[in-house]
Design an enzyme around this catalytic site. Sequence first.
Site, PDB file in Angstrom:
ATOM      1  N   ASP A  14       0.854  -1.184   0.000  1.00 42.52           N
ATOM      2  CA  ASP A  14       0.000   0.000   0.000  1.00 42.52           C
ATOM      3  C   ASP A  14       0.892   1.237   0.000  1.00 42.52           C
ATOM      4  O   ASP A  14       1.654   1.464   0.943  1.00 42.52           O
ATOM      5  CB  ASP A  14      -0.902  -0.021   1.239  1.00 42.52           C
ATOM      6  N   ASP A 108      -2.849   2.568  -6.102  1.00 46.61           N
ATOM      7  CA  ASP A 108      -1.845   2.649  -5.040  1.00 46.61           C
ATOM      8  C   ASP A 108      -1.753   1.426  -4.137  1.00 46.61           C
ATOM      9  O   ASP A 108      -1.057   1.452  -3.127  1.00 46.61           O
ATOM     10  CB  ASP A 108      -2.084   3.889  -4.180  1.00 46.61           C
ATOM     11  N   GLU A 109      -2.421   0.328  -4.480  1.00 40.87           N
ATOM     12  CA  GLU A 109      -2.282  -0.870  -3.650  1.00 40.87           C
ATOM     13  C   GLU A 109      -2.510  -2.141  -4.472  1.00 40.87           C
ATOM     14  O   GLU A 109      -3.213  -2.130  -5.477  1.00 40.87           O
ATOM     15  CB  GLU A 109      -3.230  -0.839  -2.450  1.00 40.87           C
TER      16      GLU A 109
END
Length: 367
Positions: A14, A108-109
Amino acid sequence: MLSDLPIRKIIHVDMDAFYASVAQMDQPELKGKAIAVGGGGARGVIAAASYEARKFGVKSAMSGRLAIKLCPELIFVKTDFDRYKAISKQVRKIFYEYTDLVEPLSLDEAYLDVTQNKKGHPSASLLAQDIRQRIFEEVGLTASAGISINKFIAKIASDYNKPNGQRTVNPEEVLDFLEQLDIRKFYGVGKVTAEKMYQKGIFTGKDLKSKTLEYLEENFGKAGNFYYDVVRGIHRSEVKPNRIRKSLAAERTFSENLSSEIFMLEKLEHIAEEVAKRLKNSNVAGKTITLKIKYSDFTLQTRSKTLPYFVSDKSVILETAKDLLYQERMDNSVRLLGISLSNLNTEKVKVSQASDKAVSVQLKFAF
Protein backbone atom coordinates in the site's frame (compact mmCIF):
# COMPACT_ATOMS: atom_id res chain seq x y z
CA MET A 1 -9.18 -25.84 10.90
CA LEU A 2 -6.43 -23.40 9.95
CA SER A 3 -3.84 -26.18 9.72
CA ASP A 4 -5.94 -27.94 7.07
CA LEU A 5 -5.85 -24.94 4.71
CA PRO A 6 -3.31 -24.26 1.97
CA ILE A 7 -0.79 -21.78 3.36
CA ARG A 8 0.10 -19.04 0.93
CA LYS A 9 2.59 -16.22 1.26
CA ILE A 10 0.66 -13.05 0.48
CA ILE A 11 2.01 -9.50 0.48
CA HIS A 12 -0.29 -6.49 0.46
CA VAL A 13 1.60 -3.38 -0.68
CA ASP A 14 0.00 0.00 0.00
CA MET A 15 1.61 3.25 -1.14
CA ASP A 16 1.77 5.87 1.62
CA ALA A 17 -0.63 8.81 1.08
CA PHE A 18 -0.11 8.19 -2.63
CA TYR A 19 -1.69 11.23 -4.34
CA ALA A 20 -0.35 13.63 -1.71
CA SER A 21 3.11 12.03 -1.74
CA VAL A 22 3.27 12.37 -5.54
CA ALA A 23 2.45 16.08 -5.22
CA GLN A 24 5.16 16.54 -2.58
CA MET A 25 7.69 14.67 -4.70
CA ASP A 26 6.91 16.74 -7.80
CA GLN A 27 6.82 20.01 -5.87
CA PRO A 28 9.61 19.88 -3.26
CA GLU A 29 8.37 23.12 -1.68
CA LEU A 30 5.35 21.13 -0.43
CA LYS A 31 7.41 18.57 1.49
CA GLY A 32 6.68 18.58 5.19
CA LYS A 33 3.55 20.68 4.70
CA ALA A 34 -0.10 19.92 5.23
CA ILE A 35 -1.59 19.42 1.78
CA ALA A 36 -4.86 18.10 0.39
CA VAL A 37 -5.33 16.75 -3.11
CA GLY A 38 -8.61 18.03 -4.51
CA GLY A 39 -11.10 19.71 -2.23
CA GLY A 40 -10.62 23.22 -3.59
CA GLY A 41 -13.65 25.44 -4.09
CA ALA A 42 -16.83 25.74 -2.10
CA ARG A 43 -18.07 22.23 -2.95
CA GLY A 44 -14.78 20.40 -3.35
CA VAL A 45 -14.18 16.98 -1.80
CA ILE A 46 -10.71 15.86 -0.75
CA ALA A 47 -9.24 12.90 -2.62
CA ALA A 48 -6.20 12.48 -0.36
CA ALA A 49 -4.32 14.21 2.46
CA SER A 50 -0.67 14.23 3.43
CA TYR A 51 0.34 12.79 6.79
CA GLU A 52 1.05 16.33 7.98
CA ALA A 53 -2.59 17.22 7.24
CA ARG A 54 -3.93 14.01 8.79
CA LYS A 55 -2.55 15.10 12.15
CA PHE A 56 -5.24 17.79 12.13
CA GLY A 57 -8.00 15.32 11.26
CA VAL A 58 -8.04 16.05 7.54
CA LYS A 59 -8.89 12.92 5.50
CA SER A 60 -10.17 11.74 2.15
CA ALA A 61 -13.87 12.21 1.30
CA MET A 62 -13.98 15.25 3.61
CA SER A 63 -15.25 18.56 2.26
CA GLY A 64 -12.58 21.16 1.62
CA ARG A 65 -14.59 23.62 3.67
CA LEU A 66 -14.38 21.45 6.79
CA ALA A 67 -10.73 20.59 6.16
CA ILE A 68 -9.66 24.23 6.12
CA LYS A 69 -11.43 24.76 9.45
CA LEU A 70 -9.47 21.88 10.96
CA CYS A 71 -6.20 23.00 9.39
CA PRO A 72 -6.10 26.71 8.43
CA GLU A 73 -2.63 26.28 6.89
CA LEU A 74 -3.84 23.52 4.53
CA ILE A 75 -2.60 23.79 0.94
CA PHE A 76 -4.87 22.49 -1.81
CA VAL A 77 -3.37 20.94 -4.95
CA LYS A 78 -5.12 19.68 -8.06
CA THR A 79 -5.44 16.01 -8.91
CA ASP A 80 -3.29 14.67 -11.76
CA PHE A 81 -4.49 11.17 -12.64
CA ASP A 82 -2.23 10.85 -15.68
CA ARG A 83 0.74 11.30 -13.36
CA TYR A 84 -0.66 8.85 -10.78
CA LYS A 85 -1.23 6.23 -13.48
CA ALA A 86 2.30 6.63 -14.81
CA ILE A 87 3.83 6.13 -11.36
CA SER A 88 1.50 3.24 -10.60
CA LYS A 89 2.77 1.57 -13.79
CA GLN A 90 6.36 1.97 -12.55
CA VAL A 91 5.49 0.38 -9.22
CA ARG A 92 3.69 -2.55 -10.81
CA LYS A 93 6.65 -3.18 -13.08
CA ILE A 94 8.67 -3.80 -9.92
CA PHE A 95 5.98 -6.17 -8.60
CA TYR A 96 6.13 -8.29 -11.74
CA GLU A 97 9.85 -8.86 -11.27
CA TYR A 98 8.94 -10.89 -8.19
CA THR A 99 5.75 -12.67 -9.24
CA ASP A 100 3.15 -12.82 -11.99
CA LEU A 101 0.43 -13.22 -9.37
CA VAL A 102 -0.28 -9.51 -8.83
CA GLU A 103 -3.81 -8.28 -8.14
CA PRO A 104 -4.10 -4.47 -8.25
CA LEU A 105 -6.87 -3.07 -6.07
CA SER A 106 -6.35 0.52 -7.19
CA LEU A 107 -3.53 2.74 -8.43
CA ASP A 108 -1.85 2.65 -5.04
CA GLU A 109 -2.28 -0.87 -3.65
CA ALA A 110 -2.02 -4.49 -4.73
CA TYR A 111 -1.82 -8.07 -3.51
CA LEU A 112 1.17 -10.24 -4.45
CA ASP A 113 1.28 -14.02 -4.07
CA VAL A 114 4.97 -14.87 -3.56
CA THR A 115 4.47 -18.47 -2.43
CA GLN A 116 6.42 -19.46 -5.53
CA ASN A 117 8.30 -16.35 -6.67
CA LYS A 118 10.72 -15.43 -9.44
CA LYS A 119 13.51 -14.72 -6.98
CA GLY A 120 13.31 -18.22 -5.49
CA HIS A 121 13.42 -16.63 -2.03
CA PRO A 122 11.67 -18.46 0.84
CA SER A 123 11.00 -15.36 2.99
CA ALA A 124 7.96 -13.25 2.07
CA SER A 125 8.99 -10.68 4.71
CA LEU A 126 12.40 -10.12 3.12
CA LEU A 127 10.81 -9.94 -0.33
CA ALA A 128 8.40 -7.27 0.91
CA GLN A 129 11.31 -5.33 2.38
CA ASP A 130 13.18 -5.56 -0.92
CA ILE A 131 10.14 -4.44 -2.92
CA ARG A 132 9.60 -1.41 -0.68
CA GLN A 133 13.27 -0.46 -0.91
CA ARG A 134 13.19 -0.65 -4.70
CA ILE A 135 10.03 1.49 -4.88
CA PHE A 136 11.79 4.12 -2.78
CA GLU A 137 15.01 4.05 -4.81
CA GLU A 138 13.49 3.81 -8.29
CA VAL A 139 10.26 5.78 -7.89
CA GLY A 140 11.03 8.08 -4.98
CA LEU A 141 8.03 7.19 -2.81
CA THR A 142 7.51 5.09 0.30
CA ALA A 143 5.20 2.11 0.65
CA SER A 144 3.98 -0.04 3.51
CA ALA A 145 3.33 -3.77 3.43
CA GLY A 146 1.48 -6.52 5.25
CA ILE A 147 2.56 -10.15 4.99
CA SER A 148 0.59 -13.21 6.00
CA ILE A 149 -1.10 -16.44 4.92
CA ASN A 150 -4.06 -14.84 3.11
CA LYS A 151 -5.27 -11.60 1.56
CA PHE A 152 -7.54 -10.63 4.46
CA ILE A 153 -4.82 -10.69 7.11
CA ALA A 154 -2.16 -9.20 4.82
CA LYS A 155 -4.36 -6.16 4.14
CA ILE A 156 -5.02 -5.57 7.83
CA ALA A 157 -1.31 -5.97 8.61
CA SER A 158 -0.22 -3.39 6.01
CA ASP A 159 -1.97 -0.68 8.01
CA TYR A 160 -0.07 -1.39 11.22
CA ASN A 161 3.28 0.34 10.72
CA LYS A 162 2.37 3.11 8.30
CA PRO A 163 4.01 5.06 6.86
CA ASN A 164 7.06 3.32 5.39
CA GLY A 165 6.81 0.14 7.45
CA GLN A 166 5.66 -3.44 7.33
CA ARG A 167 4.09 -6.06 9.55
CA THR A 168 4.30 -9.84 9.23
CA VAL A 169 1.70 -12.10 10.81
CA ASN A 170 3.28 -15.55 10.84
CA PRO A 171 1.08 -18.67 10.49
CA GLU A 172 1.41 -19.57 14.17
CA GLU A 173 0.48 -15.98 15.18
CA VAL A 174 -2.68 -15.66 13.08
CA LEU A 175 -5.31 -16.74 15.60
CA ASP A 176 -3.94 -14.64 18.48
CA PHE A 177 -3.56 -11.65 16.14
CA LEU A 178 -7.19 -11.87 15.04
CA GLU A 179 -8.56 -12.41 18.55
CA GLN A 180 -6.87 -9.26 19.85
CA LEU A 181 -7.91 -7.13 16.88
CA ASP A 182 -10.42 -4.30 17.37
CA ILE A 183 -13.47 -5.16 15.32
CA ARG A 184 -13.17 -1.81 13.52
CA LYS A 185 -9.90 -2.98 11.99
CA PHE A 186 -11.47 -5.99 10.33
CA TYR A 187 -11.39 -5.36 6.61
CA GLY A 188 -15.01 -5.49 5.42
CA VAL A 189 -16.53 -4.26 8.68
CA GLY A 190 -17.77 -0.74 7.99
CA LYS A 191 -18.82 1.95 10.42
CA VAL A 192 -22.48 0.91 10.51
CA THR A 193 -21.67 -2.79 11.01
CA ALA A 194 -19.11 -1.96 13.70
CA GLU A 195 -21.73 0.04 15.61
CA LYS A 196 -24.16 -2.85 15.35
CA MET A 197 -21.50 -5.24 16.63
CA TYR A 198 -20.72 -2.91 19.53
CA GLN A 199 -24.39 -2.92 20.51
CA LYS A 200 -24.25 -6.71 20.64
CA GLY A 201 -21.12 -6.76 22.79
CA ILE A 202 -18.71 -7.59 19.98
CA PHE A 203 -15.65 -5.37 20.37
CA THR A 204 -12.72 -7.61 19.43
CA GLY A 205 -11.97 -10.61 17.30
CA LYS A 206 -12.24 -12.77 20.39
CA ASP A 207 -15.78 -11.52 20.99
CA LEU A 208 -16.65 -12.23 17.36
CA LYS A 209 -15.15 -15.71 17.54
CA SER A 210 -17.36 -16.57 20.52
CA LYS A 211 -20.51 -16.23 18.39
CA THR A 212 -21.95 -19.20 16.55
CA LEU A 213 -22.40 -19.28 12.79
CA GLU A 214 -26.17 -19.32 13.28
CA TYR A 215 -26.02 -16.21 15.47
CA LEU A 216 -23.88 -14.30 12.95
CA GLU A 217 -26.06 -15.27 9.99
CA GLU A 218 -29.19 -14.32 11.92
CA ASN A 219 -27.82 -10.88 12.83
CA PHE A 220 -25.63 -10.04 9.83
CA GLY A 221 -27.14 -12.02 6.98
CA LYS A 222 -24.86 -13.51 4.32
CA ALA A 223 -21.90 -11.57 5.73
CA GLY A 224 -22.20 -13.64 8.91
CA ASN A 225 -20.53 -16.61 7.22
CA PHE A 226 -17.65 -14.38 6.12
CA TYR A 227 -17.14 -13.04 9.66
CA TYR A 228 -17.29 -16.55 11.10
CA ASP A 229 -14.51 -17.72 8.77
CA VAL A 230 -12.11 -14.77 8.74
CA VAL A 231 -11.87 -14.50 12.53
CA ARG A 232 -10.64 -18.10 12.40
CA GLY A 233 -8.02 -17.22 9.79
CA ILE A 234 -10.02 -18.74 6.95
CA HIS A 235 -10.05 -16.69 3.73
CA ARG A 236 -9.86 -18.77 0.57
CA SER A 237 -9.76 -15.95 -1.98
CA GLU A 238 -6.72 -16.34 -4.22
CA VAL A 239 -4.70 -13.49 -5.71
CA LYS A 240 -6.38 -12.89 -9.07
CA PRO A 241 -3.91 -11.37 -11.56
CA ASN A 242 -6.56 -10.48 -14.12
CA ARG A 243 -9.40 -8.78 -12.30
CA ILE A 244 -12.25 -8.46 -14.75
CA ARG A 245 -13.64 -4.93 -14.97
CA LYS A 246 -17.36 -5.06 -14.18
CA SER A 247 -18.26 -1.43 -14.89
CA LEU A 248 -16.86 1.87 -16.07
CA ALA A 249 -18.10 5.28 -15.00
CA ALA A 250 -17.60 9.03 -14.81
CA GLU A 251 -19.36 11.60 -12.67
CA ARG A 252 -19.29 15.29 -11.82
CA THR A 253 -20.09 17.24 -8.66
CA PHE A 254 -21.28 20.75 -9.48
CA SER A 255 -20.18 23.97 -7.82
CA GLU A 256 -23.85 25.02 -7.69
CA ASN A 257 -26.94 22.84 -7.51
CA LEU A 258 -28.73 22.40 -10.84
CA SER A 259 -32.50 22.78 -10.94
CA SER A 260 -32.96 23.05 -14.70
CA GLU A 261 -32.85 19.92 -16.84
CA ILE A 262 -31.44 22.00 -19.69
CA PHE A 263 -28.29 22.66 -17.65
CA MET A 264 -28.19 19.01 -16.67
CA LEU A 265 -28.20 17.94 -20.32
CA GLU A 266 -25.18 20.11 -20.97
CA LYS A 267 -23.31 18.44 -18.10
CA LEU A 268 -24.40 14.98 -19.23
CA GLU A 269 -22.83 15.56 -22.64
CA HIS A 270 -19.42 16.13 -21.04
CA ILE A 271 -19.84 13.11 -18.77
CA ALA A 272 -20.89 10.89 -21.70
CA GLU A 273 -17.85 12.06 -23.64
CA GLU A 274 -15.57 11.09 -20.73
CA VAL A 275 -17.23 7.66 -20.39
CA ALA A 276 -16.82 7.02 -24.14
CA LYS A 277 -13.15 8.01 -23.91
CA ARG A 278 -12.56 5.61 -21.01
CA LEU A 279 -14.35 2.81 -22.84
CA LYS A 280 -12.14 3.35 -25.86
CA ASN A 281 -8.98 3.40 -23.75
CA SER A 282 -10.03 0.16 -22.05
CA ASN A 283 -11.20 -1.39 -25.33
CA VAL A 284 -14.55 -2.42 -23.84
CA ALA A 285 -18.26 -1.81 -24.45
CA GLY A 286 -21.34 -2.34 -22.34
CA LYS A 287 -25.07 -3.03 -22.53
CA THR A 288 -26.39 -1.52 -19.28
CA ILE A 289 -26.31 2.26 -18.92
CA THR A 290 -26.98 3.73 -15.47
CA LEU A 291 -27.64 7.35 -14.62
CA LYS A 292 -26.59 8.36 -11.11
CA ILE A 293 -28.28 11.38 -9.51
CA LYS A 294 -27.35 12.87 -6.15
CA TYR A 295 -29.76 15.54 -4.97
CA SER A 296 -29.02 18.63 -2.90
CA ASP A 297 -30.27 16.83 0.22
CA PHE A 298 -27.64 14.10 -0.52
CA THR A 299 -30.21 11.43 -1.36
CA LEU A 300 -29.00 9.18 -4.15
CA GLN A 301 -30.97 7.71 -7.05
CA THR A 302 -29.98 5.47 -9.96
CA ARG A 303 -31.89 4.76 -13.15
CA SER A 304 -30.78 2.03 -15.55
CA LYS A 305 -31.55 0.72 -19.02
CA THR A 306 -30.15 -2.41 -20.65
CA LEU A 307 -29.76 -2.33 -24.43
CA PRO A 308 -29.88 -5.44 -26.68
CA TYR A 309 -26.35 -4.75 -27.95
CA PHE A 310 -22.96 -3.53 -26.68
CA VAL A 311 -22.30 0.18 -27.00
CA SER A 312 -19.32 2.47 -26.54
CA ASP A 313 -20.34 5.41 -28.73
CA LYS A 314 -20.84 8.75 -27.03
CA SER A 315 -24.05 9.58 -28.91
CA VAL A 316 -25.82 6.36 -27.89
CA ILE A 317 -24.67 6.72 -24.28
CA LEU A 318 -25.83 10.34 -24.17
CA GLU A 319 -29.24 9.66 -25.72
CA THR A 320 -29.87 6.81 -23.30
CA ALA A 321 -28.79 8.97 -20.36
CA LYS A 322 -31.19 11.69 -21.55
CA ASP A 323 -34.05 9.19 -21.65
CA LEU A 324 -33.21 8.13 -18.11
CA LEU A 325 -33.08 11.76 -16.98
CA TYR A 326 -36.59 12.36 -18.30
CA GLN A 327 -37.82 8.99 -17.05
CA GLU A 328 -39.41 10.55 -14.00
CA ARG A 329 -39.82 13.97 -12.49
CA MET A 330 -37.20 15.32 -10.10
CA ASP A 331 -38.48 17.05 -6.99
CA ASN A 332 -35.17 18.53 -5.86
CA SER A 333 -32.12 20.26 -7.28
CA VAL A 334 -29.11 18.16 -8.26
CA ARG A 335 -25.52 18.36 -6.98
CA LEU A 336 -24.02 15.39 -8.86
CA LEU A 337 -24.61 13.46 -12.07
CA GLY A 338 -22.87 10.32 -13.22
CA ILE A 339 -23.06 7.79 -16.03
CA SER A 340 -21.82 4.22 -15.82
CA LEU A 341 -21.75 1.25 -18.17
CA SER A 342 -21.94 -2.30 -16.86
CA ASN A 343 -22.69 -5.72 -18.34
CA LEU A 344 -19.42 -5.28 -20.25
CA ASN A 345 -18.11 -7.47 -23.05
CA THR A 346 -15.16 -8.66 -21.01
CA GLU A 347 -14.56 -12.36 -20.75
CA LYS A 348 -13.18 -14.03 -17.68
CA VAL A 349 -9.58 -15.02 -18.18
CA LYS A 350 -8.51 -18.11 -16.32
CA VAL A 351 -5.01 -17.80 -14.99
CA SER A 352 -2.97 -20.76 -13.84
CA GLN A 353 -2.09 -20.35 -10.21
CA ALA A 354 -0.06 -22.47 -7.84
CA SER A 355 -2.20 -25.42 -6.87
CA ASP A 356 -3.34 -25.96 -3.33
CA LYS A 357 -1.23 -29.08 -3.29
CA ALA A 358 1.90 -27.10 -4.16
CA VAL A 359 1.34 -24.65 -1.31
CA SER A 360 0.00 -27.03 1.33
CA VAL A 361 3.16 -27.01 3.35
CA GLN A 362 4.02 -27.00 7.03
CA LEU A 363 3.00 -23.95 9.02
CA LYS A 364 6.51 -23.12 10.05
CA PHE A 365 8.05 -22.38 6.65
CA ALA A 366 9.93 -19.10 6.24
CA PHE A 367 7.77 -15.98 6.39
